[in-house]
Design a protein around this motif. Structure first.
Motif, PDB file in Angstrom:
ATOM      1  N   TRP A  21      -2.938   3.502  -8.623  1.00  0.00           N
ATOM      2  CA  TRP A  21      -3.250   4.926  -8.829  1.00  0.00           C
ATOM      3  C   TRP A  21      -3.066   5.443 -10.254  1.00  0.00           C
ATOM      4  O   TRP A  21      -3.654   6.465 -10.631  1.00  0.00           O
ATOM      5  N   PRO A  87      -2.028  12.556  -0.349  1.00  0.00           N
ATOM      6  CA  PRO A  87      -3.352  13.012   0.077  1.00  0.00           C
ATOM      7  C   PRO A  87      -3.337  14.285   0.926  1.00  0.00           C
ATOM      8  O   PRO A  87      -4.364  14.955   1.070  1.00  0.00           O
ATOM      9  N   THR A 150      -8.958  -0.828  -6.215  1.00  0.00           N
ATOM     10  CA  THR A 150      -9.226   0.607  -6.138  1.00  0.00           C
ATOM     11  C   THR A 150     -10.663   0.914  -6.540  1.00  0.00           C
ATOM     12  O   THR A 150     -11.345   1.722  -5.907  1.00  0.00           O
ATOM     13  N   THR A 153     -13.523  -0.927  -4.109  1.00  0.00           N
ATOM     14  CA  THR A 153     -13.610  -0.366  -2.753  1.00  0.00           C
ATOM     15  C   THR A 153     -14.098   1.081  -2.786  1.00  0.00           C
ATOM     16  O   THR A 153     -14.130   1.752  -1.747  1.00  0.00           O
ATOM     17  N   ASN A 155     -12.721   3.682  -4.361  1.00  0.00           N
ATOM     18  CA  ASN A 155     -11.635   4.653  -4.175  1.00  0.00           C
ATOM     19  C   ASN A 155     -11.008   5.174  -5.468  1.00  0.00           C
ATOM     20  O   ASN A 155      -9.920   5.720  -5.444  1.00  0.00           O
ATOM     21  N   SER A 158     -10.704   8.815  -4.856  1.00  0.00           N
ATOM     22  CA  SER A 158     -10.366   9.244  -3.497  1.00  0.00           C
ATOM     23  C   SER A 158      -8.864   9.186  -3.250  1.00  0.00           C
ATOM     24  O   SER A 158      -8.100   8.590  -4.013  1.00  0.00           O
ATOM     25  N   ASN A 160      -7.500   7.526  -1.028  1.00  0.00           N
ATOM     26  CA  ASN A 160      -7.115   6.195  -0.536  1.00  0.00           C
ATOM     27  C   ASN A 160      -6.315   5.391  -1.543  1.00  0.00           C
ATOM     28  O   ASN A 160      -5.570   4.476  -1.165  1.00  0.00           O
ATOM     29  N   GLN A 161      -6.477   5.704  -2.851  1.00  0.00           N
ATOM     30  CA  GLN A 161      -5.699   4.978  -3.861  1.00  0.00           C
ATOM     31  C   GLN A 161      -4.201   5.132  -3.609  1.00  0.00           C
ATOM     32  O   GLN A 161      -3.424   4.200  -3.839  1.00  0.00           O
ATOM     33  N   TYR A 163      -2.835   5.675  -0.589  1.00  0.00           N
ATOM     34  CA  TYR A 163      -2.517   4.899   0.612  1.00  0.00           C
ATOM     35  C   TYR A 163      -2.373   3.420   0.277  1.00  0.00           C
ATOM     36  O   TYR A 163      -1.491   2.729   0.798  1.00  0.00           O
ATOM     37  N   ILE A 164      -3.248   2.918  -0.611  1.00  0.00           N
ATOM     38  CA  ILE A 164      -3.169   1.514  -1.054  1.00  0.00           C
ATOM     39  C   ILE A 164      -1.810   1.258  -1.709  1.00  0.00           C
ATOM     40  O   ILE A 164      -1.117   0.275  -1.413  1.00  0.00           O
TER      41      ILE A 164
END
Length: 418
Positions: A21, A87, A150, A153, A155, A158, A160-161, A163-164
């Motif tokens: 991130w 998020p 990141t 995919t 992201n 988004s 989702n970065q 969450y990763i």
């Protein structure tokens, strides 16, 4: 699994969490959330603010009361939970506080991971000087892999970065409890003052002109480091607003382009011994500062087509800009401070670069860009932003060359490196 492999996995995940991130958060902030620029500077200041006090505090806890690997695991699990909550945040102020909490848990794990690796390697009769660097390089590889995942995919802008990063952090936290035990060393004297316990006795080094000057320049260079972490990826992504560049490789895979910087980092580490022996600590630090001028200057004139080579070269010189100052700076501290406060002095060096320097770079750049280089529509004048950063780095380099006096002693460098 062998000890070296287990520590390599720890190092890989340690920086994977960050790489997922750190470089792409600006795309989420400016693109997805469309929040303001001045406030974004405060987001990156959380790295610096937490670096000022948390590593020292967790160091005392690990020295006195809690196994280092357990403390490390707890911090990563808590940090992962904070990242997973990001998020759900809907306003910039709350975003700042959640990121700050995540960084309070994450930043001390960088130094803790080194301490854990050193302890485990020594306990297993490994040559730390020989074995640790290849393990640490896998941390940079982890950072790069996270950036690629990141980006590839889809992201990079988004939620989702986070969450990763959160999944990796919690997994690392749980994994840490399986590592060999690193019990408290209880090295601090029972009658030590609070100042000694916190490592603050190293602040007396500011009474020495040469060392004080070094720490001040460390802070200014720490500010420069934040600028490309904060704005590099969003700068490349912004070329999407120019029709002729909208579908370019640079726009689609900006994070992969930025990862060249980290790849370069691993290569320049290998070149450091040659440069230090040949030119000395001061010149290597000066090379780093001039590399920052080139880093920003090439960004100012680069573009995804005819100027693509400038963007690539900018990413390559980043390796020299980042590594040369950090390594030579730590060697300067090692060779010029008393052995009794050497660890504290190294901590002070990190505090000035990653702490105060990061805060300075984050807040000042956020304010200046929002006030002078952003129009009413939120469009940034990237050419002049990078030029102003290049001028800043050049002023720091010239001042350092003139004011900082240090004589090259090849034997001194040789002794420290071995």
């Amino acid at each position: 699994m062998g000890i070296k492999f287990r520590l390599t996995l720890m190092s890989f995940l340690q920086f994977f969490v960050w790489g997922a991130w750190l470089i792409t958060i600006a795309n989420y902030w400016f693109g997805t959330k469309q929040w303001g620029g001045a406030e974004f500077g405060a987001i990156f200041s959380t790295l610096g603010l937490s670096s000022i006090f948390m590593p020292a505090l967790t160091g005392i806890i690990a020295d006195r009361w809690v196994n280092a690997e357990k403390l490390y695991g707890i911090l990563h699990v808590l940090g992962g939970l904070a990242l997973a909550y990001i998020p759900m945040v809907t306003d910039p102020t709350t975003f700042f506080w959640v990121i700050f909490i995540a960084m309070i848990f994450y930043m001390p794990t960088i130094s803790l991971s080194n301490s854990i690796a050193y302890t485990i390697l020594k306990n297993n009769q490994f040559d730390v000087v020989k074995v640790f660097p290849p393990i640490r390089v896998w941390g940079t590889v982890g950072f790069i892999v996270a950036m690629w995942i990141t980006n590839l995919t889809g992201n990079k802008a988004s939620a989702n970065q986070f969450y990763i990063a959160a999944i990796a952090a919690v997994a690392l936290g749980i994994y840490a409890f399986s590592l060999p035990k690193c019990p408290p060393q209880k090295l601090t004297k029972k009658d030590a003052s609070l100042v000694e316990s916190l490592g603050l006795d190293a602040f007396k080094l500011f009474g020495t002109y040469k060392v004080a000057l070094f720490f001040i320049f460390s802070m200014f260079l720490g500010g420069a480091l934040q600028l490309t972490n904060m704005y590099g990826d969003v700068f490349l992504s912004d070329f999407e607003k120019v029709p002729e560049y909208a579908d370019s490789f640079v726009v689609k895979y900006s994070t992969i382009i930025m990862s060249i910087s980290q790849i370069s980092e691993t290569l320049f580490i290998l070149a450091i011994p040659f440069f230090l022996k040949r030119f000395g600590i001061k010149m290597v630090m000066l090379f780093s500062m001039l590399a920052w001028v080139l880093r920003f200057g090439f960004f100012a004139y680069g573009d995804p087509q005819e100027g693509l080579w400038m963007i690539i070269v900018s990413c390559i010189v980043y390796g020299m800009a980042f590594d040369f100052f950090n390594i030579s700076g730590s060697l300067f501290v090692e060779t010029t401070t008393d052995s009794k406060i050497r660890s504290s002095a190294q901590g002070l060096f990190m505090m000035m670069t990653n702490g105060f320097g990061a805060v300075l770079g984050s807040f000042v750049s956020g304010y200046v860009i929002a006030k002078y280089f952003t129009d009413a529509n939120g469009t940034k004048d990237w050419h002049n932003i990078w030029l102003s950063f290049a001028v800043y780095a050049l002023i720091v380099a010239v001042a350092f060359a003139v004011l900082f006096k240090h004589k090259h002693n090849p034997e001194e460098v040789e002794n420290v490196m071995h």
